[in-house]
Write an enzyme that holds these catalytic residues in place. Structure first.
Site, PDB file in Angstrom:
ATOM      1  N   GLU A 170       0.800  -1.241   0.000  1.00  0.00           N
ATOM      2  CA  GLU A 170       0.000   0.000   0.000  1.00  0.00           C
ATOM      3  C   GLU A 170       0.830   1.288   0.000  1.00  0.00           C
ATOM      4  OE1 GLU A 170      -2.688  -0.472   3.312  1.00  0.00           O
ATOM      5  OE2 GLU A 170      -3.482  -2.346   2.520  1.00  0.00           O
ATOM      6  N   ASN A 211       1.779  -5.360  -3.032  1.00  0.00           N
ATOM      7  CA  ASN A 211       0.364  -5.612  -2.725  1.00  0.00           C
ATOM      8  C   ASN A 211      -0.355  -4.297  -2.427  1.00  0.00           C
ATOM      9  OD1 ASN A 211      -1.798  -7.497  -1.940  1.00  0.00           O
ATOM     10  ND2 ASN A 211      -1.387  -6.895   0.181  1.00  0.00           N
ATOM     11  N   HIS A 247     -10.838  -5.803  -1.813  1.00  0.00           N
ATOM     12  CA  HIS A 247     -11.834  -5.482  -0.787  1.00  0.00           C
ATOM     13  C   HIS A 247     -12.982  -4.768  -1.508  1.00  0.00           C
ATOM     14  CE1 HIS A 247      -9.236  -6.753   2.446  1.00  0.00           C
ATOM     15  NE2 HIS A 247      -8.274  -5.983   1.995  1.00  0.00           N
ATOM     16  N   GLU A 276      -6.729 -10.575  -0.809  1.00  0.00           N
ATOM     17  CA  GLU A 276      -7.475 -10.305   0.436  1.00  0.00           C
ATOM     18  C   GLU A 276      -8.970 -10.159   0.163  1.00  0.00           C
ATOM     19  OE1 GLU A 276      -5.787  -6.886   2.447  1.00  0.00           O
ATOM     20  OE2 GLU A 276      -3.738  -7.588   2.143  1.00  0.00           O
ATOM     21  N   ASP A 278     -12.788  -9.807   0.065  1.00  0.00           N
ATOM     22  CA  ASP A 278     -14.031  -9.830   0.835  1.00  0.00           C
ATOM     23  C   ASP A 278     -15.001  -8.878   0.151  1.00  0.00           C
ATOM     24  OD1 ASP A 278     -12.917  -7.391   1.770  1.00  0.00           O
ATOM     25  OD2 ASP A 278     -12.318  -8.259   3.686  1.00  0.00           O
TER      26      ASP A 278
END
Ligand code: G3I
Length: 494
Positions: A170, A211, A247, A276, A278
């Site tokens: 990030e 990432n 996300h 990741e 969701d």
């Protein structure tokens, strides 16, 4: 005029109620029964060469539902990312004081269960201890601090024990500029390159990944990431892959743009990891659960269609442990029941729900929760009741599903041509009255019993995630969560 109540009838009614209460209470599960495994094959057995992963939470081995957590983890996944345990605040809380006790437990669980490990993460502005974030550094001293951290953490699991490392996490803003952080502000733009070179020197085999979030589609941020990777490739800076965190919300993303984005990274010669995933939804209405399942399924489909896409990971197991509190974002509900999103992944990986064993003759459906009661009908309304006259009301022929022969339908023995179906959440015995949806409303997928896998549960063909269940005496169509509801939706065919 109301009929006077006949006293023996009253006594009989009271007695029946008492017996029902006593018998009922005997079969009420005392505590939350473990959820049954989902029907069909486990995700890790379907995924072929695609790694199918999850984020493992802190202290998962000592939670009250640890056994269930571990069972789902080891049966469904073959790739594990410690959600927090390998971050800087966990591994080097004070300078040069390295603590690996927590992280080692995640690694050992993965190794015991044949999972590859995704290290997360070496250099990140968050979960960074104050001694780093607020130290008084110059470029040389901070670079040395960063190098020491990378060396010690990577070397702790040497010899390729960690399949892939998120080296930097990030580092970009939404508009593609660099995010402010102690590393960016003190070392400057080169900190990412320095971190990747150091990580490669520390472990020549592990995959080195950059990432980030909101880099799934082609946009300013993903283009900045693309330009960085292109530059690294041109200049020989080691990098093996990019992580698209994923996300998302129930509205999904532009999947063509996702495919185009993955393709441009593949063309640079790097791998793509969904790291990741969701998908937040505000409530678990049928429509929301289905929208969520569609998002999972679309992302998986694009990943599978791209040879450079090597892993698909979800950011947790049951909803209750997600960092997105109250957003029901994962593929298992709070009680570890597989959600429509789970089945969407199962189907997307090439699995199918097993065809129900053909049943001949007639069947009665005994309630798991109240084992003296059976699924029956009284007139047109379906109930769960003691097996009193007329006996035929509790007998059904199980026939190939009216809407899909892989599923089943229940035809009344007493009234051939009438089927158990749902109408606005209620269950009725009905003939085809020409109502649109009759066939799919009368079609059920047989699943392993939600409360006990030796029994069965029946999921609506039309509304995945909604089950044939009872509420007191009446049969209803309802979503199921919580041990009582699972028991209410579980039957034995006799
Ligand atoms: O461990 C402490 C505990 O001792 C303390 O009592 C408790 C009180 O708040 O906090 C605990 O730490 C929490 C930690 O999770 C472990 O549960 C932190 O407060 C909490 O901030 C931390 O949240 C994590 C978050 O990263 C931090 O930024 C989430 O679990 C984790 O899912 C999330 O993961 C990130 C990825 O690393 C990077 N990408 C985005 C993703 C979601 O934010």
């Amino acid at each position: 005029m109301r009929k006077p109540i006949h006293r023996p009838a009253l006594r009989h009614a009271v007695l029946t109620l008492l017996v029902a209460l006593i018998v009922g209470s005997l079969y009420l599960p005392a505590s939350a029964a473990p959820a049954a495994a989902p029907s069909g094959q486990r995700l890790r057995n379907l995924s072929g060469s695609l790694l199918i992963g999850f984020a493992s939470m802190n202290n998962f081995w000592s939670m009250s539902d640890s056994a269930q957590y571990q069972e789902v983890a080891r049966t469904e996944f073959n790739f594990l990312t410690p959600e927090n345990a390998m971050k800087w605040d966990a591994t080097e809380p004070s300078q040069n004081n390295f603590t690996f006790g927590q992280a080692d437990q995640h690694v050992s669980f993965a190794q015991t269960n044949g999972m590859k490990i995704h290290g997360h993460t070496l250099v990140w502005h968050a979960q960074l201890p104050d001694w780093v974030a607020y130290g008084s550094w110059n470029s040389t001293t901070l670079t040395n601090v960063m190098y020491n951290h990378i060396d010690r953490v990577v070397n702790h699991w040497a010899d390729g024990q960690i399949f892939a490392w998120d080296v930097v996490n990030e580092a970009f803003n939404e508009n593609g500029t660099r995010r402010s952080s102690v590393f960016q502000n003190v070392i400057g733009n080169s900190f990412i390159e320095l971190a990747f070179r150091r990580a490669r020197a520390a472990d020549p085999v592990t995959k080195l990944i950059y990432n980030d979030y909101n880099v799934e589609t082609v946009n300013a941020k993903s283009t900045a990431m693309y330009n960085m990777v292109a530059d690294f490739k041109r200049r020989g800076v080691p990098i093996d892959g990019v992580g698209l965190q994923m996300h998302l919300s129930g509205n999904g993303i532009d999947y063509n743009s996702l495919a185009q984005n993955m393709q441009r990274f593949a063309a640079l010669g790097v791998e793509v990891y969904i790291t990741e995933m969701d998908v937040g939804i505000s409530s678990t209405t049928q429509a929301n659960l289905q929208a969520q399942a569609n998002v999972y399924s679309n992302v998986l489909a694009r990943c599978k269609a791209q040879p450079a896409c090597k892993a698909f990971q979800v950011w947790g197991i049951p909803d209750k442990y997600s960092w997105r509190t109250g957003e029901n974002a994962l593929i298992f509900d709070n009680n570890y029941n597989a959600k429509p999103a789970y089945y969407a992944l199962q189907t997307g990986l090439g699995g199918s729900t097993p065809t129900p064993t053909p049943v001949t003759g007639t069947r009665r459906m005994q309630s798991y929760n109240f084992q003296s009661r059976y699924l029956r009908h009284q007139g047109y309304r379906a109930r769960i009741d003691e097996n009193v006259s007329p006996f035929e009301d509790s007998q059904f022929r199980i026939v190939p599903g009216l809407a899909n022969s892989g599923a089943i339908s229940f035809e009344s023995v007493n009234f051939p041509g009438r089927y158990l179906r749902h109408r606005n959440g209620e269950i009725w015995l009905d003939a085809n009255d020409g109502t649109a949806g009759f066939r799919s409303d009368a079609t059920w997928n047989r699943r392993a019993g939600l409360a006990n896998s030796g029994w069965s549960s029946y999921e609506s063909y039309n509304y995945p995630g909604q089950y044939l269940r009872h509420s007191n005496y009446l049969m209803i169509l309802g979503a199921v969560s919580g041990s009582l509801q699972q028991a209410d939706a579980t039957f034995r065919e006799q």
